[in-house]
Design a protein around this motif. Structure first.
Motif, PDB file in Angstrom:
ATOM      1  N   MET A   1       0.844  -1.190   0.000  1.00 56.42           N
ATOM      2  CA  MET A   1       0.000   0.000   0.000  1.00 56.42           C
ATOM      3  C   MET A   1       0.882   1.243   0.000  1.00 56.42           C
ATOM      4  SD  MET A   1      -2.996   1.091   2.695  1.00 56.42           S
ATOM      5  CE  MET A   1      -1.901   0.998   4.114  1.00 56.42           C
ATOM      6  N   LYS A   2       0.717   2.072  -1.001  1.00 58.12           N
ATOM      7  CA  LYS A   2       1.489   3.300  -1.114  1.00 58.12           C
ATOM      8  C   LYS A   2       0.737   4.456  -0.459  1.00 58.12           C
ATOM      9  CE  LYS A   2       3.920   1.931  -5.306  1.00 58.12           C
ATOM     10  NZ  LYS A   2       5.193   1.721  -4.577  1.00 58.12           N
ATOM     11  N   GLY A   3       1.488   5.428   0.049  1.00 65.00           N
ATOM     12  CA  GLY A   3       0.838   6.536   0.736  1.00 65.00           C
ATOM     13  C   GLY A   3       1.639   7.815   0.671  1.00 65.00           C
ATOM     14  N   VAL A   4       1.015   8.882   1.172  1.00 62.33           N
ATOM     15  CA  VAL A   4       1.630  10.199   1.262  1.00 62.33           C
ATOM     16  C   VAL A   4       1.909  10.485   2.733  1.00 62.33           C
ATOM     17  CG1 VAL A   4       1.311  12.672   0.892  1.00 62.33           C
ATOM     18  CG2 VAL A   4       0.427  11.037  -0.779  1.00 62.33           C
ATOM     19  N   LEU A   5       3.134  10.887   3.027  1.00 63.49           N
ATOM     20  CA  LEU A   5       3.502  11.284   4.382  1.00 63.49           C
ATOM     21  C   LEU A   5       3.296  12.796   4.502  1.00 63.49           C
ATOM     22  CD1 LEU A   5       4.752  10.168   7.039  1.00 63.49           C
ATOM     23  CD2 LEU A   5       6.984  10.868   6.135  1.00 63.49           C
ATOM     24  N   SER A   6       2.383  13.199   5.375  1.00 60.61           N
ATOM     25  CA  SER A   6       2.040  14.619   5.517  1.00 60.61           C
ATOM     26  C   SER A   6       2.481  15.106   6.890  1.00 60.61           C
ATOM     27  CB  SER A   6       0.532  14.816   5.344  1.00 60.61           C
ATOM     28  OG  SER A   6       0.187  16.183   5.400  1.00 60.61           O
ATOM     29  N   ILE A   7       3.510  15.968   6.909  1.00 63.88           N
ATOM     30  CA  ILE A   7       4.110  16.429   8.156  1.00 63.88           C
ATOM     31  C   ILE A   7       3.792  17.914   8.321  1.00 63.88           C
ATOM     32  CG2 ILE A   7       6.223  16.561   9.516  1.00 63.88           C
ATOM     33  CD1 ILE A   7       7.480  14.507   7.654  1.00 63.88           C
ATOM     34  N   GLN A   8       2.812  18.214   9.143  1.00 64.65           N
ATOM     35  CA  GLN A   8       2.432  19.606   9.378  1.00 64.65           C
ATOM     36  C   GLN A   8       1.554  19.707  10.613  1.00 64.65           C
ATOM     37  OE1 GLN A   8       0.113  21.193   5.983  1.00 64.65           O
ATOM     38  NE2 GLN A   8       0.171  19.145   5.113  1.00 64.65           N
TER      39      GLN A   8
ATOM     40  N   ALA B   1       9.799  13.564  19.097  1.00 62.15           N
ATOM     41  CA  ALA B   1       8.544  12.832  18.911  1.00 62.15           C
ATOM     42  C   ALA B   1       8.252  12.603  17.431  1.00 62.15           C
ATOM     43  CB  ALA B   1       7.395  13.589  19.575  1.00 62.15           C
ATOM     44  N   ILE B   2       8.557  13.601  16.592  1.00 59.59           N
ATOM     45  CA  ILE B   2       8.379  13.441  15.145  1.00 59.59           C
ATOM     46  C   ILE B   2       9.282  12.321  14.637  1.00 59.59           C
ATOM     47  CG2 ILE B   2       8.760  14.551  12.900  1.00 59.59           C
ATOM     48  CD1 ILE B   2       7.980  17.208  14.273  1.00 59.59           C
ATOM     49  N   ALA B   3      10.535  12.331  15.076  1.00 53.98           N
ATOM     50  CA  ALA B   3      11.477  11.286  14.669  1.00 53.98           C
ATOM     51  C   ALA B   3      11.012   9.916  15.145  1.00 53.98           C
ATOM     52  CB  ALA B   3      12.869  11.595  15.220  1.00 53.98           C
ATOM     53  N   GLU B   4      10.442   9.863  16.347  1.00 51.71           N
ATOM     54  CA  GLU B   4       9.991   8.593  16.913  1.00 51.71           C
ATOM     55  C   GLU B   4       8.851   7.990  16.101  1.00 51.71           C
ATOM     56  OE1 GLU B   4       8.570   6.808  21.271  1.00 51.71           O
ATOM     57  OE2 GLU B   4       8.739   8.967  20.940  1.00 51.71           O
ATOM     58  N   VAL B   5       7.922   8.844  15.673  1.00 56.34           N
ATOM     59  CA  VAL B   5       6.816   8.334  14.849  1.00 56.34           C
ATOM     60  C   VAL B   5       7.355   7.781  13.539  1.00 56.34           C
ATOM     61  CG1 VAL B   5       4.745   8.970  13.572  1.00 56.34           C
ATOM     62  CG2 VAL B   5       5.092   9.844  15.883  1.00 56.34           C
ATOM     63  N   PHE B   6       8.292   8.497  12.922  1.00 52.31           N
ATOM     64  CA  PHE B   6       8.867   7.999  11.669  1.00 52.31           C
ATOM     65  C   PHE B   6       9.626   6.691  11.883  1.00 52.31           C
ATOM     66  CE2 PHE B   6      12.234   7.737   8.460  1.00 52.31           C
ATOM     67  CZ  PHE B   6      11.446   7.723   7.318  1.00 52.31           C
ATOM     68  N   GLU B   7      10.312   6.558  13.006  1.00 50.64           N
ATOM     69  CA  GLU B   7      11.016   5.309  13.303  1.00 50.64           C
ATOM     70  C   GLU B   7      10.050   4.137  13.353  1.00 50.64           C
ATOM     71  OE1 GLU B   7      13.065   6.098  16.926  1.00 50.64           O
ATOM     72  OE2 GLU B   7      14.472   7.525  15.998  1.00 50.64           O
ATOM     73  N   GLY B   8       8.840   4.401  13.833  1.00 53.90           N
ATOM     74  CA  GLY B   8       7.824   3.350  13.839  1.00 53.90           C
ATOM     75  C   GLY B   8       7.465   2.906  12.430  1.00 53.90           C
ATOM     76  N   LEU B   9       7.395   3.860  11.506  1.00 53.39           N
ATOM     77  CA  LEU B   9       7.126   3.506  10.113  1.00 53.39           C
ATOM     78  C   LEU B   9       8.270   2.688   9.527  1.00 53.39           C
ATOM     79  CD1 LEU B   9       5.645   6.880   8.754  1.00 53.39           C
ATOM     80  CD2 LEU B   9       4.417   4.890   9.644  1.00 53.39           C
TER      81      LEU B   9
ATOM     82  N   GLY C   1       8.337  -1.393   7.962  1.00 55.21           N
ATOM     83  CA  GLY C   1       8.769  -1.597   6.583  1.00 55.21           C
ATOM     84  C   GLY C   1       7.942  -0.914   5.517  1.00 55.21           C
ATOM     85  N   VAL C   2       7.416   0.277   5.823  1.00 56.81           N
ATOM     86  CA  VAL C   2       6.575   0.951   4.822  1.00 56.81           C
ATOM     87  C   VAL C   2       7.234   2.173   4.202  1.00 56.81           C
ATOM     88  CG1 VAL C   2       4.456   0.152   5.932  1.00 56.81           C
ATOM     89  CG2 VAL C   2       5.388   2.399   6.533  1.00 56.81           C
ATOM     90  N   VAL C   3       8.475   2.478   4.603  1.00 57.23           N
ATOM     91  CA  VAL C   3       9.119   3.709   4.121  1.00 57.23           C
ATOM     92  C   VAL C   3       9.255   3.700   2.602  1.00 57.23           C
ATOM     93  CG1 VAL C   3      11.272   5.024   4.144  1.00 57.23           C
ATOM     94  CG2 VAL C   3      10.285   4.215   6.286  1.00 57.23           C
ATOM     95  N   GLU C   4       9.577   2.550   2.021  1.00 65.13           N
ATOM     96  CA  GLU C   4       9.739   2.494   0.565  1.00 65.13           C
ATOM     97  C   GLU C   4       8.425   2.690  -0.172  1.00 65.13           C
ATOM     98  OE1 GLU C   4       9.464  -2.375  -0.025  1.00 65.13           O
ATOM     99  OE2 GLU C   4      11.419  -1.358  -0.080  1.00 65.13           O
ATOM    100  N   ASN C   5       7.308   2.607   0.552  1.00 68.36           N
ATOM    101  CA  ASN C   5       5.994   2.806  -0.060  1.00 68.36           C
ATOM    102  C   ASN C   5       5.495   4.242   0.061  1.00 68.36           C
ATOM    103  OD1 ASN C   5       5.705   0.106  -0.858  1.00 68.36           O
ATOM    104  ND2 ASN C   5       4.978  -0.470   1.176  1.00 68.36           N
ATOM    105  N   ILE C   6       6.309   5.129   0.616  1.00 67.19           N
ATOM    106  CA  ILE C   6       5.943   6.541   0.666  1.00 67.19           C
ATOM    107  C   ILE C   6       6.215   7.138  -0.709  1.00 67.19           C
ATOM    108  CG2 ILE C   6       6.430   8.780   1.706  1.00 67.19           C
ATOM    109  CD1 ILE C   6       7.280   7.266   4.257  1.00 67.19           C
ATOM    110  N   GLN C   7       5.145   7.472  -1.418  1.00 64.48           N
ATOM    111  CA  GLN C   7       5.300   7.985  -2.778  1.00 64.48           C
ATOM    112  C   GLN C   7       5.423   9.499  -2.838  1.00 64.48           C
ATOM    113  OE1 GLN C   7       1.858   7.017  -5.194  1.00 64.48           O
ATOM    114  NE2 GLN C   7       0.485   7.118  -3.432  1.00 64.48           N
TER     115      GLN C   7
END
Length: 284
Positions: free
Chosen positions: A1-8, A59-67, A71-77
């Motif tokens: 599943m591909k997705g958009v990472l929205s950081i704001q 905390a932002i870094a921690e959430v990304f570490e969870g991703l 194993g979904v980082v390569e699916n961030i389009q």
């Protein structure tokens, strides 16, 4: 599943930051994975104030570490960034972008460099604007500044369409492939104007201004999200701009008709799929 990472930013009530960006992208068929830079009760233009706090860079870094762990980082389009609550966010986000692009070189990074506007001036914490200019804006594949932010990035004042074209060209020379100046003040008649600079050409999108007792907040966040969704869905940049211009105007019409201050994204959601307006863009 591909997705958009929205950081704001995120507000519990109303629509600004992720609360104005996530739903339009979802309504246009995209999976969206938000990370919040602040969590407020409501946007900051309420006279009564607001509650909540800035999210820490850790905390932002921690959430990304969870991703990363699942194993979904390569699916961030695509990655979209908007309002940042602290200058420390910029370095963390730059690291996230580098990691995602290492895993998926085709990932598109859209930077909405929220700083302020000519009327409000700079609205972000100390150091944020400088970090945006020095770090994140040059990393962008797609840069979506307003006039104030475009001038801050390029050092070029904008008083006409010709000035805006020159500023967008200068911005492209600093890194981004696409530059969408999403709000140009008084450069061409009494219309709301957006200017897109791409390798294929320069395009002007315009629509009428709507009058509100109090100007809605979050319009820029909605513009960036809608434009990005069009690109990801396969529209060429000019067509994505035209769709964005018409969809956003439809939402603003819905907001004005409802006599509300907050953007009426839910009531007007069909606009993101099939806009009821058809304002054409011009190639310059």
């Amino acid at each position: 599943m591909k997705g958009v990472l929205s950081i704001q930013s995120h507000v519990t009530y109303g629509h600004a930051g992720n609360s104005a960006a996530v739903f339009p992208m979802q309504r246009m068929g995209l999976e969206v994975w938000p990370i919040h830079t602040v969590h407020f009760s409501n946007h900051t233009q309420y006279n009564q104030g607001w509650t909540g706090k800035v999210v820490s860079a850790d905390a932002i870094a921690e959430v990304f570490e969870g991703l990363e762990k699942i194993g979904v980082v390569e699916n961030i389009q695509a990655i979209v960034t908007g309002y940042l609550g602290d200058a420390s966010h910029c370095d963390v986000i730059a690291n996230i972008i580098k990691k995602v692009k290492a895993a998926n070189p085709d990932c598109l990074y859209l930077c909405d460099p929220v700083m302020g506007d000519p009327e409000k001036g700079c609205i972000v914490s100390d150091g944020v604007a400088e970090s945006l200019v020095g770090t994140l804006m040059p990393m962008a594949d797609v840069l979506v500044p307003n006039q104030f932010e475009l001038t801050r990035f390029t050092g070029q004042d904008i008083h006409s369409v010709e000035d805006a074209i020159a500023a967008c060209s200068k911005a492209q020379s600093l890194g981004p492939d696409l530059v969408l100046a999403k709000h140009l003040h008084g450069v061409k008649g009494n219309l709301f104007s957006m200017l897109l600079a791409s390798s294929e050409g320069t395009y002007l999108a315009q629509r009428p201004h709507l009058t509100f007792p109090r100007e809605p907040v979050g319009v820029g966040d909605m513009i960036s999200a809608t434009f990005l969704a069009g690109l990801i869905n396969g529209l060429a940049a000019p067509q994505a701009l035209e769709h964005c211009n018409n969809a956003v105007y439809g939402i603003l019409e819905e907001t004005a008709a409802s006599n509300q201050w907050e953007l009426q994204l839910i009531a007007g959601q069909k606009q993101f799929e099939t806009p009821s307006n058809n304002f054409k863009i011009d190639q310059l």
